[in-house]
Design an enzyme around this catalytic site. Structure first.
Site, PDB file in Angstrom:
ATOM      1  N   HIS A   1      -8.218  -4.034  -7.130  1.00 13.67           N
ATOM      2  CA  HIS A   1      -7.949  -3.317  -5.880  1.00 13.67           C
ATOM      3  C   HIS A   1      -9.147  -3.429  -4.931  1.00 13.67           C
ATOM      4  CE1 HIS A   1      -5.258  -0.622  -3.745  1.00 13.67           C
ATOM      5  NE2 HIS A   1      -6.275   0.156  -3.426  1.00 13.67           N
TER       6      HIS A   1
ATOM      7  N   ARG B   1       0.796  -1.226   0.000  1.00 14.38           N
ATOM      8  CA  ARG B   1       0.000   0.000   0.000  1.00 14.38           C
ATOM      9  C   ARG B   1       0.829   1.276   0.000  1.00 14.38           C
ATOM     10  NH1 ARG B   1      -5.164  -0.544   4.136  1.00 14.38           N
ATOM     11  NH2 ARG B   1      -5.837  -2.636   3.563  1.00 14.38           N
TER      12      ARG B   1
ATOM     13  N   TYR C   1     -19.473  12.819 -11.841  1.00 18.35           N
ATOM     14  CA  TYR C   1     -19.442  14.022 -12.674  1.00 18.35           C
ATOM     15  C   TYR C   1     -18.152  14.150 -13.487  1.00 18.35           C
ATOM     16  CZ  TYR C   1     -23.297  15.447  -9.627  1.00 18.35           C
ATOM     17  OH  TYR C   1     -24.472  15.494  -8.927  1.00 18.35           O
TER      18      TYR C   1
END
Length: 683
Positions: free
Chosen positions: A79, A33, A123
């Site tokens: 993921h 990570r 968006y």
């Protein structure tokens, strides 16, 4: 009672189990990570985002796709974490103030340097940028290893075959368990020059590499102050780089004021928070010489307008801003990355050397893949050439065969072909028998001979591999190289504000109502007989000038108040004003209590003197105190004399120990005494 231990269970001390389990968790966080791989400079989430976009076809030459769709692909395929982690990574990769070279080409609201959040993923739209395509190039040629994804339904690359030194190109930051990394971004052309230099001189020093890579290059520009932090970071992997905003001064002709204009900020500084901080400092009177502050940034660039008061010293205010705000900050370099599955602290040469080794491996594996493919095609072409030379016999054999398998076996036995060659002949279209097609086949065969020879030479000679790396670097320079944004300036010197103030003689005027100002002495000239004089100050009704001092701007001024307190300031701290101005109330820069007024003002150039101060109160108390007693305080009020209730300090005079002093009382009586008769006391 049965005390037999169940099968498959092993007894272990709890401290040992906790230790081993925590270490496993820590390494999972470190490798999986938080820390980037030294080869491609990417963390797993960034690598998975780019690979998922490449697999889905969201490349730089295709249309934009909704980020929600991209996030879904990444989560579902590679993921298995929260969607916010993936989307936040996509947003940062598309922010031109966060990344030196954008890896994501975004369309929509991706936030701002003011700290505004990006719009929701439903968006915004995105696709791979052109430069990120260079990081994924040749991945289909078995250049990198693949590993199963979280549910083993797919495979994902363990590293990308990047053509860019990604770890230093965009930098990175991350906090793991017990360690962290913070690597600054750099300019592409300089990095490629450094890579070429190491290839040409494998035993080169870091100092020689720094002739090509001069320092970090932040996306927001700014000025790096000195080379010491850069040298330390490049030599050891750790260092602190001081960065200042890029500013200049502008003169306002209408207002006759100077303004500080900020056009570039240090890396990762929030512009909105910076402006709020400056406003707080002005309100708290820590930087009182700012009269106006506004953000004039637009689509053409950043512009923070800081207007100063007429009597302000621009250099002094700028140094105060550097000291108290994020216009100057430090970037702590900590170059930690994963090397062969282990976190290591690396210097500049180590990072680039690991990248070069990675590129060598990629080029070798790519050449092996191309050679394997070219050899397979050559094998087929050799069979087709045999077929074309004996086309009539082959056609007859095929016509006589009952099945495809029989025809294939006949070709293998009669003409010594392999099964692959035989199948290729059976799949051959009749148009291959034309003269033009036969010519093309021969040209392809000859070209393959040259290709195979070249690929074998690459695999046999490491110098060819290095030459290819340098050729690819030159291609990248032509496509993506740009101008350095961050300037590397001189080191910061410990600047004393007084060093910025010119030494000159000035006149300090104080009125009875506590207004005071500073004016250059050269405003006043010698008057001849009958001269009308010049105005020195414009006083209010019933006000009058009470004290006049001629001092140097670097002299101290002791301001005594009616409550027996004294303030010590520098003469340059008294606001400068024109001859017509009335001055500024002392309460604006001295912490006077309600009803407290100035009763005396004394200038002192040097406190190491034998002179004393004689003080007289309204009730007739007289005392003498050595000037040395006032040396160890500044910018705060201390007691000069202890007063009884209802008493006030009325008069202060500097003496040399032997002067006669004349006091005129309110009743008109005069008292004359020698200063040596007054008993000396402390403050």
């Amino acid at each position: 009672m049965d005390n037999t231990q169940p099968t498959g269970i092993e007894l272990m001390p709890i401290d040992q189990e906790m230790k081993s389990s925590y270490l496993a968790y820590a390494m999972s966080v470190i490798v999986g990570r938080a820390l980037p791989d030294v080869r491609d400079g990417l963390k797993p989430v960034h690598r998975r985002i780019l690979y998922a976009m490449h697999e889905a076809g969201y490349t730089s030459d295709k249309a934009y796709k909704k980020c929600a769709r991209i996030v879904g692909d990444v989560l579902g395929r590679y993921h298995p974490h929260g969607d916010s982690a993936v989307y936040d990574s996509i947003v940062r990769m598309a922010q031109d103030f966060s990344m030196r070279y954008l890896l994501i080409d975004g369309q929509g609201n991706y936030g701002s340097i003011d700290g505004d959040n990006a719009a929701a993923m439903r968006y915004t739209e995105a696709r791979m940028s052109k430069i990120s395509m260079e990081m994924i190039k040749d991945i289909e040629k078995e250049t990198v290893d693949f590993a199963p994804n979280f549910d083993e339904s797919l495979e994902e690359p363990t590293v990308l075959p990047t053509r860019l030194p990604g770890l230093l190109l965009n930098g990175t930051s991350g906090i793991a368990v017990g360690m962290a990394t913070n690597i600054p971004p750099h300019q592409l052309g300089e990095l490629l020059n450094g890579v070429d230099h190491i290839i040409n001189n494998p035993e080169c020093s870091i100092d020689s590499i720094m002739t090509h890579i001069t320092g970090p290059d932040f996306p927001t520009g700014g000025i790096i102050c000195g080379n010491d932090g850069i040298i330390s970071a490049y030599q050891t992997g750790r260092g602190s780089v001081k960065i200042r905003a890029k500013v200049h001064f502008e003169e306002s002709k209408k207002k006759n004021k100077t303004a500080i204009i900020v056009t570039e900020l240090p890396y990762m500084v929030n512009k909105a928070n910076l402006i709020i901080k400056i406003a707080e400092l002005v309100n708290d009177k820590k930087i009182p010489d700012i009269s106006d502050l506004r953000d004039e940034s637009d689509r053409n660039g950043m512009r923070i307008y800081i207007e100063l008061k007429r009597d302000a010293q621009p250099e002094v205010v700028l140094n105060q801003l550097y000291k108290h705000t994020a216009l100057q900050n430090s970037f702590g370099v900590n170059m930690v990355a994963i090397v062969n599955g282990t976190p290591q602290t690396l210097n500049l040469k180590s990072v680039l050397s690991h990248y070069i080794d990675h590129r060598k491996e990629i080029i070798v594996r790519r050449a092996e893949f191309d050679l394997k493919k070219a050899t397979a095609r050559m094998h087929i072409l050799e069979g087709l050439r045999i077929a074309l030379d004996s086309i009539d016999a082959i056609i007859a054999l095929i016509k006589q065969s009952d099945t495809t398998q029989a025809a294939r076996s006949g070709l293998i036995e009669s003409f010594g072909l392999s099964e692959i060659q035989a199948q290729a002949i059976l799949d051959m279209r009749l148009q291959k028998l034309t003269g033009l097609e036969r010519s093309k086949l021969e040209d392809e065969y000859q070209a393959l001979i040259l290709t195979i020879t070249d690929l074998e030479d690459i695999l046999a000679n490491e110098s060819r591999v290095c030459s290819i790396i340098k050729d690819e670097n030159q291609d990248l320079r032509v496509k993506y190289n740009d101008v350095r944004r961050t300037v590397i300036g001189d080191a910061i010197q410990d600047v004393n504000i007084e060093d910025l103030i010119p030494q000159e003689d000035v006149v300090v005027l104080v009125t009875k109502k506590g207004f005071l100002k500073r004016m250059p002495l050269d405003l006043f000239r010698t008057q001849l007989r009958g001269g009308r004089g010049v105005g020195g100050i414009k006083v209010r009704d019933e006000d009058m000038i009470e004290h006049i001092l001629v001092v140097n701007t670097h002299d101290f001024v002791l301001c005594f108040s009616s409550e027996g307190r004294v303030f010590k300031i520098k003469a340059y701290e008294i606001p400068e004003a024109s001859r017509q101005a009335k001055g500024v109330s002392a309460a604006h820069f001295l912490a006077l209590n309600t009803g407290e007024v100035l009763t005396a003002i004394i200038h002192v150039a040097d406190f190491n003197t034998a002179d004393s101060l004689v003080m007289v109160t309204q009730k007739g108390i007289v005392k003498k105190t050595a000037i040395k007693a006032f040396i160890h305080f500044k910018n705060r009020a201390i007691a000069a004399i202890r007063l009884d209730d209802g008493d006030t300090l009325k008069w202060v005079r500097r003496t040399d120990g032997q002067q006669d002093i004349l006091l005129i009382t309110v009743m008109g009586m005069s008292i004359r005494f020698n200063e040596s008769q007054v008993r000396e006391t402390g403050r």
